[in-house]
Design a protein around this motif. Structure first.
Motif, PDB file in Angstrom:
ATOM      1  N   GLN A  83       0.822  -1.214   0.000  1.00 43.33           N
ATOM      2  CA  GLN A  83       0.000   0.000   0.000  1.00 43.33           C
ATOM      3  C   GLN A  83       0.853   1.260   0.000  1.00 43.33           C
ATOM      4  N   ALA A  84       2.042   1.200   0.611  1.00 41.85           N
ATOM      5  CA  ALA A  84       2.927   2.357   0.577  1.00 41.85           C
ATOM      6  C   ALA A  84       3.471   2.606  -0.824  1.00 41.85           C
ATOM      7  N   LEU A  85       3.633   1.541  -1.611  1.00 44.07           N
ATOM      8  CA  LEU A  85       4.119   1.691  -2.973  1.00 44.07           C
ATOM      9  C   LEU A  85       3.023   2.118  -3.939  1.00 44.07           C
ATOM     10  N   ILE A  86       1.778   1.798  -3.619  1.00 43.90           N
ATOM     11  CA  ILE A  86       0.677   1.996  -4.563  1.00 43.90           C
ATOM     12  C   ILE A  86      -0.103   3.289  -4.300  1.00 43.90           C
ATOM     13  N   LEU A  87      -0.486   3.526  -3.048  1.00 44.74           N
ATOM     14  CA  LEU A  87      -1.478   4.561  -2.766  1.00 44.74           C
ATOM     15  C   LEU A  87      -0.983   5.996  -2.924  1.00 44.74           C
ATOM     16  N   PRO A  88       0.257   6.348  -2.544  1.00 44.12           N
ATOM     17  CA  PRO A  88       0.678   7.728  -2.793  1.00 44.12           C
ATOM     18  C   PRO A  88       0.614   8.084  -4.278  1.00 44.12           C
ATOM     19  N   ASN A  89       0.099   9.246  -4.548  1.00 45.68           N
ATOM     20  CA  ASN A  89      -0.009   9.767  -5.918  1.00 45.68           C
ATOM     21  C   ASN A  89      -1.037   9.025  -6.772  1.00 45.68           C
ATOM     22  N   VAL A  90      -2.015   8.368  -6.125  1.00 41.82           N
ATOM     23  CA  VAL A  90      -3.095   7.738  -6.889  1.00 41.82           C
ATOM     24  C   VAL A  90      -3.905   8.799  -7.625  1.00 41.82           C
ATOM     25  N   ALA A  91      -4.181   9.920  -6.950  1.00 36.21           N
ATOM     26  CA  ALA A  91      -4.874  11.041  -7.602  1.00 36.21           C
ATOM     27  C   ALA A  91      -3.839  11.870  -8.347  1.00 36.21           C
ATOM     28  N   ALA A 117      10.468   3.780   0.175  1.00 36.51           N
ATOM     29  CA  ALA A 117       9.418   3.053   0.892  1.00 36.51           C
ATOM     30  C   ALA A 117       9.731   1.573   1.072  1.00 36.51           C
ATOM     31  N   ALA A 118      10.463   0.964   0.129  1.00 36.48           N
ATOM     32  CA  ALA A 118      10.798  -0.460   0.218  1.00 36.48           C
ATOM     33  C   ALA A 118      12.115  -0.618   0.968  1.00 36.48           C
ATOM     34  N   GLN A 119      12.070  -1.266   2.121  1.00 40.71           N
ATOM     35  CA  GLN A 119      13.246  -1.326   2.983  1.00 40.71           C
ATOM     36  C   GLN A 119      13.922  -2.698   2.969  1.00 40.71           C
ATOM     37  N   THR A 120      13.343  -3.663   2.310  1.00 37.86           N
ATOM     38  CA  THR A 120      13.955  -4.984   2.188  1.00 37.86           C
ATOM     39  C   THR A 120      13.950  -5.393   0.720  1.00 37.86           C
ATOM     40  N   LYS A 121      14.862  -6.301   0.357  1.00 36.17           N
ATOM     41  CA  LYS A 121      14.965  -6.731  -1.026  1.00 36.17           C
ATOM     42  C   LYS A 121      13.706  -7.449  -1.501  1.00 36.17           C
ATOM     43  N   GLU A 122      12.968  -8.044  -0.575  1.00 36.09           N
ATOM     44  CA  GLU A 122      11.735  -8.750  -0.952  1.00 36.09           C
ATOM     45  C   GLU A 122      10.662  -7.805  -1.468  1.00 36.09           C
ATOM     46  N   MET A 123      10.774  -6.498  -1.181  1.00 35.50           N
ATOM     47  CA  MET A 123       9.777  -5.531  -1.616  1.00 35.50           C
ATOM     48  C   MET A 123      10.285  -4.650  -2.748  1.00 35.50           C
ATOM     49  N   TYR A 124      11.494  -4.896  -3.239  1.00 35.82           N
ATOM     50  CA  TYR A 124      12.047  -4.065  -4.304  1.00 35.82           C
ATOM     51  C   TYR A 124      11.236  -4.199  -5.585  1.00 35.82           C
ATOM     52  N   THR A 125      11.081  -3.080  -6.283  1.00 35.56           N
ATOM     53  CA  THR A 125      10.562  -3.118  -7.649  1.00 35.56           C
ATOM     54  C   THR A 125      11.747  -3.167  -8.611  1.00 35.56           C
ATOM     55  N   LEU A 126      11.455  -3.325  -9.898  1.00 25.88           N
ATOM     56  CA  LEU A 126      12.517  -3.578 -10.867  1.00 25.88           C
ATOM     57  C   LEU A 126      13.556  -2.448 -10.946  1.00 25.88           C
ATOM     58  N   PRO A 127      13.169  -1.163 -11.038  1.00 27.13           N
ATOM     59  CA  PRO A 127      14.199  -0.117 -11.097  1.00 27.13           C
ATOM     60  C   PRO A 127      15.119  -0.104  -9.886  1.00 27.13           C
TER      61      PRO A 127
END
Length: 275
Positions: free
Chosen positions: A140-148, A215-225
């Motif tokens: 939710q921290a990766l998705i919800l900011p800047n939804v609008a 927002a992603a603090q562990t490698k398990e939550m990393y996105t591709l960039p």
């Protein structure tokens, strides 16, 4: 057709072909580099023929960053964000275009001004907000900011101004609810604009680096960039792995664009409608 016109058309087509070749060459070079070992990436003369190490580079990339998990994170975040943001921005654009309420123009002006605020200025407040809600290192921290997203709202609002008010008034007279007007009359005519906005939102979130890095603090939550950036350390850089990751990162954007590209141009041009 006169000879002069034929020569003119040939010149235009030749220039377009050259421009397309120049634009596509970096993608071609990235794919070629992904099939070769690291030492050949910057070889002189450059390596322009595919090698045989693509699978090995992908396997090494998986061992380095866990490419399966990273791709899952990116696809999940981008898919949910695109669907949610498109819904929110479409409804907001509809409200700004077709509803009359006090402060509408002032509120829309605030949205336009917010487009000029760099995201870097909002990182610290967003981080503190996510930390207060205990949302750090979550989807939710990766998705919800800047939804609008302000630009998406602006684009949908400008396109919806083209929907005749007479059609909507006729629907109201026939007893159609506001939700029915929105879903059965407005949205079907907004397919080009929806496709253009979806492509923009998809590309924005897929390439987003700064906020997932925070927002992603562990490698398990990393996105591709973020995961690809971790390949650049103080030790030796395997550019074969990097280019394999770049190739995998480019693929979904190209596929998504090709699926919606026939609506893209008309959707962008629809934003030129004036009130």
């Amino acid at each position: 057709m006169t000879l002069k016109r034929r020569i003119s058309q040939f010149g235009v087509h030749a220039l377009l072909a050259i421009g397309a070749a120049v634009s596509l060459f970096p993608f071609y070079w990235a794919v070629i580099a992904a099939t070769n070992e690291s030492g050949k990436v910057f070889a002189k003369p450059p390596q322009l023929l595919p090698g045989s190490r693509f699978v090995e580079n992908v396997v090494n990339l998986h061992h380095s960053i866990g490419i399966g998990r990273v791709l899952f994170n990116s696809l999940l975040v981008v898919s949910v964000y695109t669907a949610l943001s498109l819904s929110v921005c479409t409804m907001a654009g509809y409200a700004f275009a077709k509803f009359r309420f006090r402060g509408r123009d002032a509120l829309f002006a605030v949205f336009l001004v917010s487009m000029m605020v760099p995201f870097h200025a909002m990182v610290i407040p967003l981080f503190k907000m996510m930390a207060a809600w205990d949302w750090l290192n979550t989807y939710q921290a990766l998705i919800l900011p800047n939804v609008a997203y302000p630009f998406a709202i602006f684009l949908m609002r400008q396109n919806m101004l083209a929907v005749p008010d007479a059609i909507m008034e006729a629907g109201r007279i026939d007893g159609v609810s506001e939700w029915g007007l929105f879903t059965r009359i407005v949205l079907p005519s907004m397919r080009p604009a929806l496709a253009a906005t979806a492509i923009y939102l998809f590309m924005y979130q897929w390439n987003n680096f700064l906020w997932p890095l925070v927002a992603a603090q562990t490698k398990e939550m990393y996105t591709l960039p973020v995961a690809l950036s971790s390949l650049f350390g103080l030790s030796r850089i395997d550019y074969g792995q990097v280019m394999a990751g770049v190739t995998l990162a480019t693929g979904p954007i190209i596929v998504f664009f090709l699926l919606l590209q026939r609506h893209f141009i008309s959707g962008i041009l629809g934003g030129a409608v004036k009130e």
